[in-house]
Scaffold this motif. Structure first.
Motif, short mmCIF file in Angstrom:
data_model
loop_
_atom_site.label_atom_id
_atom_site.label_comp_id
_atom_site.label_asym_id
_atom_site.label_seq_id
_atom_site.Cartn_x
_atom_site.Cartn_y
_atom_site.Cartn_z
N VAL A 231 0.83 -1.20 0.00
CA VAL A 231 0.00 0.00 0.00
C VAL A 231 0.87 1.25 0.00
O VAL A 231 2.04 1.23 0.39
N HIS A 275 -7.11 3.85 -5.40
CA HIS A 275 -6.73 3.25 -6.68
C HIS A 275 -5.99 1.94 -6.43
O HIS A 275 -5.33 1.78 -5.40
N VAL A 276 -6.08 1.04 -7.39
CA VAL A 276 -5.45 -0.28 -7.29
C VAL A 276 -4.70 -0.55 -8.58
O VAL A 276 -5.24 -0.39 -9.68
N LEU A 298 -3.24 0.84 -3.73
CA LEU A 298 -2.97 -0.55 -3.35
C LEU A 298 -2.36 -1.26 -4.54
O LEU A 298 -2.61 -0.89 -5.69
N CYS A 299 -1.60 -2.31 -4.29
CA CYS A 299 -1.02 -3.12 -5.36
C CYS A 299 -1.28 -4.59 -5.09
O CYS A 299 -0.97 -5.09 -4.02
N THR A 300 -1.84 -5.28 -6.09
CA THR A 300 -2.14 -6.70 -5.91
C THR A 300 -0.90 -7.57 -6.11
O THR A 300 -0.89 -8.72 -5.68
N PRO A 304 -4.56 -11.28 -6.72
CA PRO A 304 -4.79 -10.72 -5.39
C PRO A 304 -4.73 -11.78 -4.29
O PRO A 304 -5.21 -12.90 -4.45
N PHE A 308 -5.15 -8.74 0.41
CA PHE A 308 -5.71 -7.69 -0.44
C PHE A 308 -7.23 -7.67 -0.33
O PHE A 308 -7.84 -6.59 -0.19
N ALA A 312 -9.46 -4.59 0.84
CA ALA A 312 -10.43 -4.02 -0.10
C ALA A 312 -11.82 -3.98 0.53
O ALA A 312 -12.56 -3.00 0.36
N LEU A 322 -13.10 1.57 -4.87
CA LEU A 322 -11.87 1.07 -5.48
C LEU A 322 -11.90 1.35 -6.97
O LEU A 322 -12.94 1.20 -7.63
N TYR A 324 -9.67 0.19 -10.35
CA TYR A 324 -8.67 -0.83 -10.66
C TYR A 324 -8.05 -0.65 -12.04
O TYR A 324 -8.75 -0.40 -13.03
#
Length: 416
Positions: A231, A275-276, A298-300, A304, A308, A312, A322, A324
């Motif tokens: 994150v 944002h993801v 966030l980063c998967t 995910p 995550f 979420a 969110l 994506y």
């Protein structure tokens, strides 16, 4: 007293007699034969049958009934008893095949009583595969057919879960009473993972990461310390973890959150637009370019994790949203679709125009491969990708994403 049939001249004859009786379930009406008998074998057969056999004979047949009669006259016991004493109990192969067939049918019938059989095509495919490739037969021959019933109960348990993720040992204990029953390498674990692979449309897992991903796709946590999410600048309220996140955001520093932290140090996130991205290179770029000025991200890191999904849910349940973005390839679109479906996420620069603009701006591209995926949020996207046949990785459009995350463009980005 020495057994008269203990000599080497009888060895091949008795071996063939054993195979015949085991194959037919003890039927003495057939015959066995020896090819290229030596002189001792020829004379032994003459003694058993009372018939002369020429030295030039390349194959000599002996009726099992004659052999049984000779054995009884010489030893007082029949041919089956002699063979059992010489080489161990005879197998009744027809009876064993019938028993195996009955056991297979019983195991399949029991598995078909599960509600999953009628409701889930993947479950039916899994059962068919177990029967077709010999796995079920192997279980029965090992005396482990009960494992199939346990696997069914695990799958039913997972299908009925609607609460928080469950640790693998807890799942094993809930279903079997043994916390180690689903450990890697166990028969039960192998059966369940095969079912989950069919359910998720993937190959059988061959690595620890692949096994962990399969379990986590069903909200089963193999290691709550290994399940994590990356994150940047995530606004949070609470003690412990939330305080750490606030401190990291103050300095614009990326932060890893483990599932263990989420489960033991609850936090709240209220009304945030988060944002993801799929690739950590995008988050790293945002941290380097924008630091504390970046919008929450966030980063998967590919597929995910359970961590995550937990985070979420916290965002969405707190009234947030969110957005994506992922790779423009078929696996990337599958992940995008899954995140949108599960968390009601909105697409972030993930439409056909975004894809075509990125393709035009970059000369180097990888060819698309694999099974095309639907894009219900923008049906034209999948069509454009099929027509173009090019992959567009997220890093290639990172500059556009960073502009969306910048402090000065944040309000405008929120309206897209």
């Amino acid at each position: 007293m020495t057994d008269p049939y203990d000599g080497p001249e009888f060895r091949r004859l008795l071996e063939r007699a054993r195979r015949s009786l085991e194959r037919t379930g003890g039927d003495l009406s057939g015959s066995v034969s020896l090819s290229h008998p030596d002189d001792a074998e020829r004379k032994a057969i003459i003694g058993i049958t009372g018939q002369y056999r020429d030295t030039r004979a390349t194959r000599i047949a002996v009726r099992l009934a004659d052999l049984d009669h000779a054995v009884r006259e010489t030893t007082g016991r029949g041919l089956p008893e002699l063979l059992a004493e010489v080489g161990g109990p005879l197998h009744d192969r027809p009876a064993e095949r019938s028993a195996l067939a009955r056991a297979r049918d019983a195991a399949i019938r029991e598995a078909e009583t599960s509600p999953l059989y009628l409701s889930c095509a993947w479950y039916r495919d899994w059962l068919t595969e177990l029967g077709r490739d010999g796995s079920l037969t192997k279980l029965i021959n090992q005396g482990e057919q009960a494992r199939l019933g346990q696997a069914v109960r695990v799958l039913e348990h997972l299908a009925g879960r609607q609460d928080a993720p469950v640790l693998l040992p807890t799942l094993a204990a809930d279903v079997t009473g043994d916390t180690k029953a689903l450990n890697h390498g166990s028969l039960l674990s192998t059966l369940v993972l095969r079912a989950l692979a069919v359910k998720n449309g993937t190959g059988r897992p061959g690595t620890a990461r692949e096994r962990r991903d399969l379990w986590e796709a069903s909200d089963v946590v193999v290691d709550d310390l290994a399940s994590r999410v990356l994150v940047l600048n995530l606004p949070a309220e609470g003690a412990g973890l939330a305080e750490w996140l606030v401190g990291a955001a103050r300095h614009g520093v990326p932060f890893y959150i483990t599932l263990h932290q989420l489960m033991t140090l609850p936090l709240k996130i209220r009304g945030a637009v988060v944002h993801v991205c799929e690739n950590p290179a995008v988050l790293r770029h945002a941290a380097a370019e924008l630091g504390a000025g970046s919008a929450p991200l966030l980063c998967t890191e590919g597929r995910p994790s359970t961590a995550f999904h937990q985070l979420a849910d916290i965002v969405v349940n707190g009234g947030g949203e969110l957005r994506y973005h992922g790779d423009f390839d078929w696996p990337g679109l599958a992940i995008t679709s899954a995140v949108m479906h599960r968390h009601d996420a909105k697409p972030w620069r993930m439409n056909a125009d975004d894809y075509l603009a990125g393709v035009r701006a970059h000369a180097e591209h990888v060819l698309l491969s694999g099974i095309p995926q639907p894009t219900p949020w923008d049906p034209e996207l999948s069509k454009a990708m099929v027509a173009t046949g090019r992959v567009l990785f997220e890093e290639s459009v990172a500059d556009d994403l960073i502009r969306d995350l910048s402090e000065q463009d944040r309000s405008e980005s929120a309206m897209e």
